[in-house]
Design a protein around this motif. Structure first.
Motif, mmCIF file in Angstrom:
data_model
loop_
_atom_site.group_PDB
_atom_site.id
_atom_site.type_symbol
_atom_site.label_atom_id
_atom_site.label_comp_id
_atom_site.label_asym_id
_atom_site.label_seq_id
_atom_site.Cartn_x
_atom_site.Cartn_y
_atom_site.Cartn_z
ATOM 1 N N UNK A 52 0.860 -1.178 0.000
ATOM 2 C CA UNK A 52 0.000 0.000 0.000
ATOM 3 C C UNK A 52 0.901 1.235 0.000
ATOM 4 N N UNK A 53 0.948 1.893 -1.141
ATOM 5 C CA UNK A 53 1.880 2.993 -1.355
ATOM 6 C C UNK A 53 1.322 4.280 -0.756
ATOM 7 N N UNK A 54 2.057 4.820 0.228
ATOM 8 C CA UNK A 54 1.569 5.974 0.979
ATOM 9 C C UNK A 54 2.395 7.221 0.667
ATOM 10 N N UNK A 55 1.768 8.217 0.054
ATOM 11 C CA UNK A 55 2.465 9.479 -0.199
ATOM 12 C C UNK A 55 2.837 10.162 1.123
ATOM 13 N N UNK A 56 3.824 11.032 1.068
ATOM 14 C CA UNK A 56 4.242 11.829 2.235
ATOM 15 C C UNK A 56 4.219 13.283 1.789
ATOM 16 N N UNK A 57 3.227 14.026 2.237
ATOM 17 C CA UNK A 57 3.063 15.389 1.707
ATOM 18 C C UNK A 57 3.331 16.501 2.710
ATOM 19 N N UNK A 58 3.484 16.166 3.989
ATOM 20 C CA UNK A 58 3.725 17.211 4.988
ATOM 21 C C UNK A 58 5.131 17.760 4.835
ATOM 22 N N UNK A 59 5.281 19.045 5.111
ATOM 23 C CA UNK A 59 6.611 19.668 5.040
ATOM 24 C C UNK A 59 7.559 19.002 6.032
ATOM 25 N N UNK A 60 7.015 18.458 7.134
ATOM 26 C CA UNK A 60 7.855 17.859 8.166
ATOM 27 C C UNK A 60 8.244 16.415 7.852
ATOM 28 N N UNK A 61 7.650 15.814 6.832
ATOM 29 C CA UNK A 61 7.982 14.423 6.520
ATOM 30 C C UNK A 61 9.472 14.345 6.274
ATOM 31 N N UNK A 62 10.054 13.220 6.591
ATOM 32 C CA UNK A 62 11.514 13.171 6.627
ATOM 33 C C UNK A 62 12.190 13.198 5.260
ATOM 34 N N UNK A 63 11.431 13.299 4.223
ATOM 35 C CA UNK A 63 12.011 13.313 2.898
ATOM 36 C C UNK A 63 11.376 14.455 2.102
ATOM 37 N N UNK A 64 11.828 14.670 0.896
ATOM 38 C CA UNK A 64 11.111 15.619 0.053
ATOM 39 C C UNK A 64 9.748 14.999 -0.254
ATOM 40 N N UNK A 65 8.744 15.815 -0.539
ATOM 41 C CA UNK A 65 7.397 15.257 -0.666
ATOM 42 C C UNK A 65 7.283 14.134 -1.698
ATOM 43 N N UNK A 66 6.461 13.179 -1.344
ATOM 44 C CA UNK A 66 6.105 12.091 -2.248
ATOM 45 C C UNK A 66 4.612 12.280 -2.459
ATOM 46 N N UNK A 67 4.227 12.690 -3.647
ATOM 47 C CA UNK A 67 2.834 13.091 -3.850
ATOM 48 C C UNK A 67 1.931 11.916 -4.226
ATOM 49 N N UNK A 68 0.652 12.150 -4.100
ATOM 50 C CA UNK A 68 -0.338 11.164 -4.530
ATOM 51 C C UNK A 68 -0.153 10.884 -6.021
ATOM 52 N N UNK A 69 0.151 11.943 -6.762
ATOM 53 C CA UNK A 69 0.275 11.815 -8.214
ATOM 54 C C UNK A 69 1.477 10.942 -8.586
ATOM 55 N N UNK A 70 2.595 11.116 -7.867
ATOM 56 C CA UNK A 70 3.780 10.288 -8.126
ATOM 57 C C UNK A 70 3.485 8.823 -7.759
ATOM 58 N N UNK A 71 2.792 8.646 -6.637
ATOM 59 C CA UNK A 71 2.449 7.272 -6.218
ATOM 60 C C UNK A 71 1.499 6.619 -7.230
ATOM 61 N N UNK A 72 0.588 7.401 -7.777
ATOM 62 C CA UNK A 72 -0.323 6.872 -8.803
ATOM 63 C C UNK A 72 0.477 6.444 -10.044
ATOM 64 N N UNK A 73 1.494 7.225 -10.368
ATOM 65 C CA UNK A 73 2.374 6.900 -11.507
ATOM 66 C C UNK A 73 3.021 5.530 -11.277
ATOM 67 N N UNK A 74 3.483 5.299 -10.042
ATOM 68 C CA UNK A 74 4.107 4.004 -9.704
ATOM 69 C C UNK A 74 3.083 2.872 -9.789
ATOM 70 N N UNK A 75 1.892 3.122 -9.248
ATOM 71 C CA UNK A 75 0.843 2.085 -9.277
ATOM 72 C C UNK A 75 0.490 1.732 -10.727
ATOM 73 N N UNK A 76 0.418 2.733 -11.579
ATOM 74 C CA UNK A 76 0.105 2.469 -12.995
ATOM 75 C C UNK A 76 1.222 1.675 -13.675
ATOM 76 N N UNK A 77 2.467 1.930 -13.234
ATOM 77 C CA UNK A 77 3.620 1.227 -13.811
ATOM 78 C C UNK A 77 3.703 -0.225 -13.302
ATOM 79 N N UNK A 78 3.289 -0.420 -12.052
ATOM 80 C CA UNK A 78 3.372 -1.745 -11.419
ATOM 81 C C UNK A 78 2.023 -2.100 -10.773
#
Ligand SMILES: [Zn+2]
Length: 302
Positions: A52-78
């Protein structure tokens, strides 16, 4: 027994980037955020069908944001390996408690196929009015929410005190919302002797029936996410208690990994622990199956 072990697992808690080549290293070290393909390589070793691919959109998340749109791109690819969660920061749109999230959540659910929302990592109180507002919108849209709890305003995640009074307030206020609890301050509450000193880490030793069991008994909406070191620690520190815990709450405990870098090893320990419990007869084949797969299928209506 072998049959049960060969059941393809579902990882309730995954993060990944579609673009590792663009990703800066994090934590000052050479590690960067894990890619979808690196995650799939781990899945093949662990017998995991999908994560279950979970985006990380908060400024405080420990990485640069991982958006819903990027995660959707991954889901479509795999599409055979990932399931989509969406994510919206509770401060989005207007940064007020009356921001209307219904349109964006409906879009993510209906158009993109999101099965839930998370990981919620905004560094706000767990019962902040803006978080409360987002919980209400997710409840309305029937989207389960994964939360990351932290002890203070020092990091990423929803803030709660010892005993999780703010989470309890939200569980009471949103009885239809399904919340997946995760992280150190969540899992350390499995034992009643948790303290302000132990709650941010990985307390060891015998478990005295604690707040997690109490919340699980009182609120049907609470689910336990076994991912990360915190979930593994809670499952391994007192095998006798764990056996009783799993038996009582077998319908609301879910296998998870939380891989964020290729150096992560905790999911192997969790997987070995669950398999050993199965071998030793500590958990029944039926409950093992529920934890590694069936509960996710049911919760996310897969
Ligand atoms: Zn987390």
């Amino acid at each position: 027994m072998e049959d049960v072990k060969s059941i393809k697992k579902i990882d309730i808690h995954a993060h990944a980037t579609a673009f590792p080549q663009y990703f800066p290293p994090f934590w000052g070290g050479g590690q960067r955020f894990i890619s979808a393909e690196e995650t799939i390589a781990f899945y093949d070793r662990l017998g995991i069908e999908k994560g279950v691919l979970q985006p990380l959109v908060a400024a405080e998340a420990k990485t640069t944001p991982s958006t819903t749109e990027e995660c959707k791109y991954i889901v479509d690819k795999h599409p055979d390996r990932f399931i989509l969660f969406c994510n919206v920061d509770p401060r989005a749109i207007t940064n007020t408690p009356d921001a209307d999230f219904s349109g964006i959540l409906a879009f993510y659910k209906e158009k993109l196929g999101a099965k839930g929302l998370g990981e919620l990592t905004a560094n706000l109180y767990a019962d902040d009015k803006r978080v409360d507002n987002l919980f209400g919108a997710c409840s309305e849209m029937e989207l389960p929410v994964t939360i990351h709890l932290v002890p203070d305003f020092i990091s990423y995640g929803l803030v709660d005190e010892l005993g999780l009074p703010r989470l309890e307030k939200m569980l009471k206020k949103h009885p239809k919302l399904k919340i997946l609890g995760h992280s150190e301050p969540f899992w350390s509450e499995i034992s009643a002797d948790n303290t302000n000193e132990t709650r941010g880490g990985y307390p060891q030793g015998k478990i005295i029936d604690g707040k997690i069991a109490e919340l699980m008994r009182n609120y049907e909406g609470l689910y336990c996410d076994l991912s990360a070191g915190s979930g593994t620690n809670a499952m391994t520190r007192d095998p006798e208690y764990t056996a009783r815990f799993v038996e009582e709450f077998s319908d609301r405990i879910l296998y998870g990994c939380d891989f964020t870098a290729t150096s992560n090893t905790h999911p192997f320990k969790l997987t070995e622990t669950l398999e050993k419990m199965l071998d030793d007869g500590v958990i029944s084949p039926k409950n093992y199956k529920k934890i590694v797969r069936d509960n996710a299928v049911k919760l996310l209506k897969l």
